[in-house]
Design an enzyme around this catalytic site. Structure first.
Site, PDB file in Angstrom:
ATOM      1  N   ASP A 126       1.260  -1.230   0.512  1.00 31.25           N
ATOM      2  CA  ASP A 126      -0.417   0.250   0.138  1.00 31.25           C
ATOM      3  C   ASP A 126       0.916   0.940  -0.354  1.00 31.25           C
ATOM      4  O   ASP A 126       1.604   1.511   0.656  1.00 31.25           O
ATOM      5  CB  ASP A 126      -0.767   0.138   1.085  1.00 31.25           C
ATOM      6  CG  ASP A 126      -1.847   0.811   1.253  1.00 31.25           C
ATOM      7  OD1 ASP A 126      -2.360   1.188   0.119  1.00 31.25           O
ATOM      8  OD2 ASP A 126      -2.888   1.301   2.283  1.00 31.25           O
ATOM      9  N   HIS A 144       2.872   3.325  -9.159  1.00 31.25           N
ATOM     10  CA  HIS A 144       2.462   2.028  -9.330  1.00 31.25           C
ATOM     11  C   HIS A 144       3.872   1.489  -9.964  1.00 31.25           C
ATOM     12  O   HIS A 144       4.283   0.266  -9.275  1.00 31.25           O
ATOM     13  CB  HIS A 144       1.003   1.982  -9.899  1.00 31.25           C
ATOM     14  CG  HIS A 144       0.108   2.314  -9.102  1.00 31.25           C
ATOM     15  ND1 HIS A 144       0.054   1.485  -8.073  1.00 31.25           N
ATOM     16  CD2 HIS A 144      -1.126   2.945  -9.766  1.00 31.25           C
ATOM     17  CE1 HIS A 144      -1.679   1.956  -7.833  1.00 31.25           C
ATOM     18  NE2 HIS A 144      -1.464   3.216  -8.429  1.00 31.25           N
ATOM     19  N   LEU A 162      10.007 -21.242  -4.886  1.00 29.74           N
ATOM     20  CA  LEU A 162      10.006 -20.592  -4.629  1.00 29.74           C
ATOM     21  C   LEU A 162       8.597 -20.170  -4.781  1.00 29.74           C
ATOM     22  O   LEU A 162       8.058 -20.587  -5.870  1.00 29.74           O
ATOM     23  CB  LEU A 162      10.833 -19.397  -4.980  1.00 29.74           C
ATOM     24  CG  LEU A 162       9.971 -17.697  -4.361  1.00 29.74           C
ATOM     25  CD1 LEU A 162       9.688 -17.871  -2.442  1.00 29.74           C
ATOM     26  CD2 LEU A 162      10.925 -17.196  -4.036  1.00 29.74           C
TER      27      LEU A 162
HETATM   28  C1  FPP Z   1      -1.818   0.015  -3.341  1.00 31.02           C
HETATM   29  O1  FPP Z   1      -1.071   1.596  -3.437  1.00 31.02           O
HETATM   30  C2  FPP Z   1      -1.408  -0.423  -4.779  1.00 31.02           C
HETATM   31  C3  FPP Z   1      -1.626  -1.691  -5.411  1.00 31.02           C
HETATM   32  C4  FPP Z   1      -3.087  -1.078  -5.949  1.00 31.02           C
HETATM   33  C5  FPP Z   1      -1.117  -1.719  -7.511  1.00 31.02           C
HETATM   34  C6  FPP Z   1       0.296  -2.514  -6.158  1.00 31.02           C
HETATM   35  C7  FPP Z   1       0.266  -2.907  -8.146  1.00 31.02           C
HETATM   36  C8  FPP Z   1       1.438  -3.664  -7.964  1.00 31.02           C
HETATM   37  C9  FPP Z   1       2.844  -3.048  -7.132  1.00 31.02           C
HETATM   38  C10 FPP Z   1       2.261  -4.373  -9.198  1.00 31.02           C
HETATM   39  C11 FPP Z   1       3.199  -5.304  -8.848  1.00 31.02           C
HETATM   40  C12 FPP Z   1       2.521  -5.960  -9.734  1.00 31.02           C
HETATM   41  C13 FPP Z   1       2.770  -7.762  -9.914  1.00 31.02           C
HETATM   42  C14 FPP Z   1       1.973  -8.286 -11.132  1.00 31.02           C
HETATM   43  C15 FPP Z   1       2.963  -7.990  -8.432  1.00 31.02           C
HETATM   44  P1  FPP Z   1      -2.434   2.244  -4.177  1.00 31.02           P
HETATM   45  O2  FPP Z   1      -2.763   2.498  -4.990  1.00 31.02           O
HETATM   46  O3  FPP Z   1      -3.525   1.915  -2.389  1.00 31.02           O
HETATM   47  O4  FPP Z   1      -1.853   3.878  -3.200  1.00 31.02           O
HETATM   48  P2  FPP Z   1      -2.347   4.877  -1.856  1.00 31.02           P
HETATM   49  O5  FPP Z   1      -2.494   3.974  -0.459  1.00 31.02           O
HETATM   50  O6  FPP Z   1      -1.812   5.518  -1.803  1.00 31.02           O
HETATM   51  O7  FPP Z   1      -3.419   5.562  -2.220  1.00 31.02           O
HETATM   52 MG    MG Z   2      -4.614   2.597  -0.794  1.00 24.31          MG
END
Ligand code: FPP
Ligand code: MG
Length: 303
Positions: free
Chosen positions: A33, A50, A146
């Site tokens: 997050d 992201h 893994l």
């Molecule tokens: C949450 O942060 C994150 C996500 C919804 C996306 C996570 C995805 C990745 C890191 C890509 C990984 C790829 C693979 C294939 C594993 P948020 O958007 O809720 O950010 P915020 O909490 O600051 O609003």
């Molecule tokens: Mg979030």
């Protein structure tokens, strides 16, 4: 502190932490997050956050391999994430698609026997992401060293509901008796089950919630939970080591609680001729301190 000194101190701390650690948890699950807040704090577009987060994801896979973690489950797209604005959602899907294909093609993944799978309602995802899931699945099918589970269109409650509905249908059709619905039976019916129960959940970004993530395999297993403030793109190896230390402290405290309870029970047989009870008592003596033994009313030395 200067940047150089800070880095040096951090690496020393990291080495100390690593030396202190015993065994790694088998299954780690991560709520990645804080990607958008990370981007915002740097005046960048959300999708940049992201992208930066995905780099931490790659590093995390390496850390898990080096530390002997056997299964890693990542929350990459929840059912709630379908409600995000279309441009962000589509950019996320593009990123997930390209990362899945990238992982599946990487030499490191093949050299280290990484099995990549998706868990969740994959059929709800756009075709390009489903194809990438199938590609990664196919290319890594033979591996087991893994396990990397990517939670996509995942929601824990929905998963439990579907399993309960399927069991109810079988009961109604006379194929299953209600008395046979036990934990193993329900576990078998969870569509997207990881291989093993979760030992440690990590959540970055400062929120202290586990957000519908793996309720059966984590809450059911009383997994240790590590909440930390860095945004996912900022999460470092040293934070991971701290999370593992939390898990170990929790395991140790569980072990001692169990030993204390068993000791209280077994010591009530003191003075009897039950050889098994005496053997267990002797073994438990070794795993508790003098104070804990005194508290339970037992002396340290064998009778
Ligand atoms: C949450 O942060 C994150 C996500 C919804 C996306 C996570 C995805 C990745 C890191 C890509 C990984 C790829 C693979 C294939 C594993 P948020 O958007 O809720 O950010 P915020 O909490 O600051 O609003
Ligand atoms: Mg979030």
């Amino acid at each position: 502190m200067t940047g150089w000194l800070r880095r040096r101190a951090l690496s020393l701390y990291e080495r100390l932490l690593e030396r202190e650690l015993g065994g790694a948890p088998s299954h780690v699950a991560v709520i990645q997050d804080g990607n958008r807040r990370y981007a915002e704090s740097r005046g960048k577009e959300k999708t940049e956050g992201h992208r930066a987060g995905a780099e931490t994801t790659e590093a995390m896979l390496r850390w898990c391999r080096d530390l002997g973690v056997e299964e890693l489950t990542l929350y990459a797209f929840s059912t709630e994430n379908f409600d995000r604005p279309e441009d962000e959602r589509e950019a996320l899907f593009d990123l997930i698609e390209s990362k899945l294909r990238g992982f599946a093609d990487r030499d490191e993944v093949h050299e280290n026997g990484v099995r990549i799978r998706a868990i969740g309602e994959v059929e709800r995802l756009p075709e390009r992401v489903r194809d990438a899931v199938a590609y990664a699945d196919r290319r890594t099918r033979g591996y087991d060293d893994l396990r990397l589970n990517v939670a996509l269109a995942y929601g824990g409650r929905a998963e439990l509901l579907n399993a309960a509905r399927a069991a109810a249908r079988d009961v109604a059709a006379g194929r299953l008796s209600p008395a046979d619905i036990d934990a193993a039976e329900l576990d078998r019916r969870l569509a997207s089950r990881p291989t093993r129960d979760v030992d440690l959940i990590i959540r970055t970004g400062g929120d202290e919630r586990t957000s519908n993530f793996l309720p059966w395999h984590a809450n059911g297993n009383e997994a240790a939970v590590f909440f930390c403030t860095p945004y996912w793109p900022e999460f470092r190896r040293v934070d991971f080591l701290r999370a593992i230390r939390t898990y170990e402290a929790r395991e140790e405290s569980w072990r001692r609680t169990r030993a204390r309870r068993a000791l209280a029970l077994v010591s009530s047989f003191r003075g009897t001729d039950l050889p098994e009870a005496r053997r267990v008592l002797d073994r438990l003596r070794g795993s508790l301190s003098e104070e804990e033994l005194a508290e339970a009313g037992v002396e340290g030395a064998a009778d």
